[in-house]
Write an enzyme that holds these catalytic residues in place. Structure first.
Site, short mmCIF file in Angstrom:
data_model
loop_
_atom_site.label_atom_id
_atom_site.label_comp_id
_atom_site.label_asym_id
_atom_site.label_seq_id
_atom_site.Cartn_x
_atom_site.Cartn_y
_atom_site.Cartn_z
N HIS A 41 -3.59 0.68 -0.67
CA HIS A 41 -4.48 -0.16 -1.48
C HIS A 41 -4.98 -1.37 -0.72
CE1 HIS A 41 -0.47 -2.04 -2.36
NE2 HIS A 41 -1.16 -3.16 -2.34
N HIS A 73 -4.70 -8.83 0.92
CA HIS A 73 -3.96 -8.01 1.88
C HIS A 73 -4.37 -6.55 1.77
CE1 HIS A 73 -1.24 -7.66 -1.72
NE2 HIS A 73 -1.09 -6.41 -1.30
N GLU A 75 0.72 -5.26 4.14
CA GLU A 75 1.87 -4.80 3.36
C GLU A 75 2.19 -3.38 3.82
OE1 GLU A 75 1.05 -4.36 -0.84
OE2 GLU A 75 3.18 -4.30 -1.35
CO CO Z 1 -0.05 -4.91 -2.41
#
Ligand code: CO
Length: 134
Positions: free
Chosen positions: A7, A79, A130
């Site tokens: 994502h 992010h 991440e």
């Molecule tokens: Co995230």
């Protein structure tokens, strides 16, 4: 080691409004708002065929996103998240090579109930990364 793109997370000031735009103007599949106290965020997931967009707003006083929104008044990309085959092995490899892992270095359970780690933007071209266990 790196697997699928999972994502992109976008920090927003008004989560209801942001979710409504994706839902009503772009006809996207949009989740209800979920609170993640441990991460200091409220999140809406926009489900795409190949990945997700996470719309996030700060939750609580010490949210890591508050500072970001102070600097980016209209919101913005916060992010990106990439899945890894073995998050502990990936972490240990990065530490051996001298990279930093944010926080205490141990994976936390992320928004998808899987262990996640964050890498320092200074070491990754200004992008907060991440990593999520696939
Ligand atoms: Co995230």
């Amino acid at each position: 080691m790196l697997k699928k793109f999972n994502h992109v997370a976008i920090a927003v000031n008004d989560l209801e409004k942001a979710a409504s735009i994706y839902k009503n103007a772009l006809n996207a599949k949009v989740s209800n708002i979920k609170d993640y106290k441990e991460h200091g965020v409220s999140v809406v997931f926009v489900e795409l065929e190949n990945c997700k967009i996470e719309l996030m707003k700060p939750l609580g006083n010490s949210s890591p996103i508050s500072k970001f929104l102070e600097k980016n008044k209209d919101g913005g990309i916060h992010h990106i998240c990439i899945e890894v085959s073995d998050i502990i092995k990936t972490r240990d490899t990065l530490l051996t090579k001298g990279f930093k892992i944010l926080g205490d270095g141990n994976p936390k359970i992320g928004a998808h109930n899987k262990p996640v780690l964050f890498l320092h933007p200074k070491e990754f071209n200004g992008t907060l990364i991440e990593l999520e266990q696939e």
